[in-house]
Design an enzyme around this catalytic site. Structure first.
Site, PDB file in Angstrom:
ATOM      1  N   HIS A   1       0.785  -1.161  -0.102  1.00  0.00           N
ATOM      2  CA  HIS A   1       0.158  -0.086  -0.005  1.00  0.00           C
ATOM      3  C   HIS A   1       0.746   1.330   0.087  1.00  0.00           C
ATOM      4  CE1 HIS A   1      -3.981  -1.823   1.519  1.00  0.00           C
ATOM      5  NE2 HIS A   1      -3.275  -2.720   0.984  1.00  0.00           N
TER       6      HIS A   1
ATOM      7  N   GLU B   1       0.939   3.977   1.584  1.00  0.00           N
ATOM      8  CA  GLU B   1       1.086   4.276   2.912  1.00  0.00           C
ATOM      9  C   GLU B   1       2.434   3.639   3.521  1.00  0.00           C
ATOM     10  OE1 GLU B   1      -3.502   4.613   3.178  1.00  0.00           O
ATOM     11  OE2 GLU B   1      -1.812   3.600   2.176  1.00  0.00           O
TER      12      GLU B   1
ATOM     13  N   CYS C   1      -6.648   2.264   5.243  1.00  0.00           N
ATOM     14  CA  CYS C   1      -7.340   1.028   5.764  1.00  0.00           C
ATOM     15  C   CYS C   1      -6.822   0.686   7.194  1.00  0.00           C
ATOM     16  CB  CYS C   1      -7.212   0.000   4.792  1.00  0.00           C
ATOM     17  SG  CYS C   1      -5.211  -0.417   4.735  1.00  0.00           S
TER      18      CYS C   1
ATOM     19  N   CYS D   1      -3.004  -0.075   7.446  1.00  0.00           N
ATOM     20  CA  CYS D   1      -2.391   1.321   7.232  1.00  0.00           C
ATOM     21  C   CYS D   1      -2.258   2.112   8.369  1.00  0.00           C
ATOM     22  CB  CYS D   1      -2.472   1.851   5.967  1.00  0.00           C
ATOM     23  SG  CYS D   1      -2.032   0.979   4.688  1.00  0.00           S
TER      24      CYS D   1
END
Length: 153
Positions: free
Chosen positions: A57, A59, A87, A90
């Site tokens: 991801h 992040e 999410c 993260c």
């Protein structure tokens, strides 16, 4: 109501550029920029398909690079700009890294954990970042809608 600065908007525009680059290679268009005391330390985009990894991801990639560049895991002076509300994975990384501030663009009604589906800041974790959403939110949401619309076509 958050009061964003011109510097905040500039950093979010950098995150949006990362998201646009992700879309160009078939990745969900999410971008992140990590800023330490006004300096961009890292920038990343989603790479789950490219890396074949659920962990890629934007992040997490930006946080990982920031840790490497700064030589430690405590990011207590860092602001993370991300185009989509983080999410659970993260959000957990943000809390564990002791990130000071998170600024996100679009809310995520399916997985967002800073107010949409859950609010990790309302839970009794040992750290609570300042979280502000909605900066360039419509631009971020439009990019995501266009990406998923093209996928469905």
């Amino acid at each position: 109501m958050p009061s964003f600065t011109a510097a905040d908007a500039g950093m979010m525009r950098l995150a949006l550029k990362e998201a646009e680059e992700a879309a160009k290679i078939g990745e969900v268009p999410v971008g992140a920029v990590a800023v330490w005391e006004g300096e961009v330390i890292s920038a990343a985009r989603n790479r789950r398909e490219t890396d074949k990894s659920a962990l890629s991801h934007a992040e997490l990639l930006a946080i990982g690079e920031a840790c490497e560049r700064l030589g430690g895991w405590r990011l207590h002076k860092l602001t993370l700009y991300v185009t989509l509300e983080p999410c659970p994975m993260c959000a957990g990384a943000i809390i564990n890294a002791r990130i000071a501030r998170v600024v996100f663009g679009a809310s995520d009604p399916k997985a967002g954990c800073f107010g949409s589906v859950a609010d990790f800041c309302a839970l009794p974790f040992n750290h609570r970042p300042l979280v502000e959403g909605g900066l360039l939110g419509e631009e971020s949401a439009l990019l995501l809608r266009a990406f998923f619309s093209a996928l469905r076509s």
